[in-house]
Design an enzyme around this catalytic site. Structure first.
Site: not given
Length: 439
Positions: A165-167, A306
């Site tokens: 997730i994300s990073s 996001h």
């Protein structure tokens, strides 16, 4: 009294032999979190059904922590899922905030939760070291974690997957680029393409990429991935991509750039083979084939920001991985394949002859051949398979009589099509999601 002397002598001799052996065992026995020697029982490596930190797992240049979840019902030769956390997160946070451990309980695979120790708690997806195979930094440490689990649990090296997730989504892209021979597939939730976050000044943040202003052609994006492991010509992992249209952290254009990158890497067309709406506000496109394990699957979430990840999404990623059926992957795919295609044309029409060869070592039992017709061509009829749709990105599905292709065996199919001047054969093919050699 004389009869007791031999007994004492024998006992003394045995003690002289056994005591050094027992001491050696005490000195060399590994701690519970370390990889056991070959003769040890692998299931004793860590406690089951609880999150456990493993130390001394191998080369770890950026001082990552490794957390491991092994279910009570871990299967023989289990699959491995690497679940990578977001910025400010941790391995335990990823364990507590996603369903991967619960899914492991149901399906018997092992979950690795890498955890960053640097102050930002973000994974390195930007340095030159991170963006090449064996270059150092976080990907090397994560690869060491996988190697530890593979040794300890005799894991199936054909069933290793990454998600984040994300990073962690950005790291999923990086891992699949650096180690295409290790991973079977990945699922990236709110990420960016491999190489998009690249920096050379030591910064972890790339504002141009985050704002969605870094664009390349599909081949340029693909070349960035291929450059991470120069000379590699083997099979590439499949990719599932998720992104919200209202993402203001890693903006939505990154989603389209990821699609461009991975369709190029996997050798499939930019036109979706299938488009549907699996949930309200979701648009799912599949590239290269129409099934649950297409080479590339992309899910766009309308009006979502996001932090798009919610419960239930991991199950959809598990389906894409092929791990949601009794702990095993779907029907085996060929390790390699070859397709030969020729056309015979007249003024406005053509016939195409296609030969599919299984150059792998296991039979193919049920197949789908994906290819993209040149612009202006439309299939009017065919034989040996069913063809859908009739133009653009086409999937040919086996007939009842030719669904099995033994190793080194071939199947011949064909179709008739109209054309608007371009009568060439398709330039690229995938068999059950695997890119084939053409020639």
């Amino acid at each position: 009294m004389t009869a007791s002397r031999p007994s004492r002598t024998i006992l003394s001799a045995l003690a002289a032999v056994l005591l050094p052996l027992l001491a050696a065992v005490a000195l060399t026995a590994p701690p519970a979190a370390a990889a056991p020697p070959a003769a040890a029982a692998p299931r004793a490596a860590v406690p089951t059904a609880t999150l456990t930190e493993v130390t001394n797992f191998g080369t770890n240049p950026s001082n990552l922590q490794m957390y491991l979840y092994v279910p009570n019902g871990v299967t023989a030769h289990p699959a491995v899922v690497v679940a990578v956390h977001y910025c400010t997160g941790s391995g335990p946070a990823m364990y507590n905030g996603t369903e991967w451990a619960r899914l492991a309980d149901t399906h018997g695979f092992v979950v690795i939760y890498p955890s960053v120790t640097r102050a930002s708690k973000c994974f390195d997806v930007s340095s030159p070291q991170a963006l090449r195979r064996g270059g150092g930094s976080d990907p090397v440490g994560i690869k060491s974690m996988i190697d530890w689990v593979t040794r300890t649990y005799d894991a199936d090296t054909g069933k290793i997957f990454a998600t984040g997730i994300s990073s962690g989504a950005m790291m999923t892209n990086v891992l699949l680029g650096d180690y295409p021979d290790v991973f079977a597939a990945g699922a990236a939730f709110s990420g960016v393409p491999f190489g998009c976050f690249a920096t050379t000044d030591g910064s972890e943040w790339n504002s141009a990429c985050a704002n969605g202003t870094v664009t390349h052609t599909p081949q340029q994006w693909g070349d960035l991935v291929r450059g991470a492991y120069p000379g590699y010509t083997g099979r590439r992992p499949r990719m599932q991509l998720w992104h919200g249209t209202d993402d203001t952290t890693l903006r939505y254009p990154n989603f389209g750039e990821e699609i461009k990158q991975w369709t190029d890497v996997l050798g499939v067309g930019q036109t979706p083979a299938a488009t549907d709406t699996p949930a309200s506000g979701w648009t799912r496109t599949r590239y290269g084939s129409t099934g649950d394990q297409a080479p590339v699957e992309a899910i766009s979430l309308q009006g979502v920001g996001h932090n798009l990840y919610t419960n239930g999404m991991a199950s959809r990623a598990l389906t894409f991985f092929g791990l949601d059926g009794s702990g095993s992957t779907p029907q085996p795919q060929p390790g390699t394949c070859k397709v030969t295609a020729t056309t015979s044309a007249w003024s406005t029409g053509l016939t195409a002859s296609v030969t599919i060869t299984n150059t792998g070592t296991t039979p193919v039992d049920g197949w789908r051949l994906g290819f993209t017709l040149p612009a202006g061509q439309t299939i009017t009829n065919g034989w040996g398979a069913t063809y859908a749709p009739s133009s653009g990105a086409v999937t040919a599905t086996n007939a009842s009589y030719d669904g099995t292709i033994a190793p080194n065996a071939s199947v011949s199919i064909g179709y008739q099509a109209n054309h608007g001047g371009n009568s060439a054969a398709p330039a690229a093919f995938t068999l059950n999601g695997t890119a084939c050699t053409v020639g």
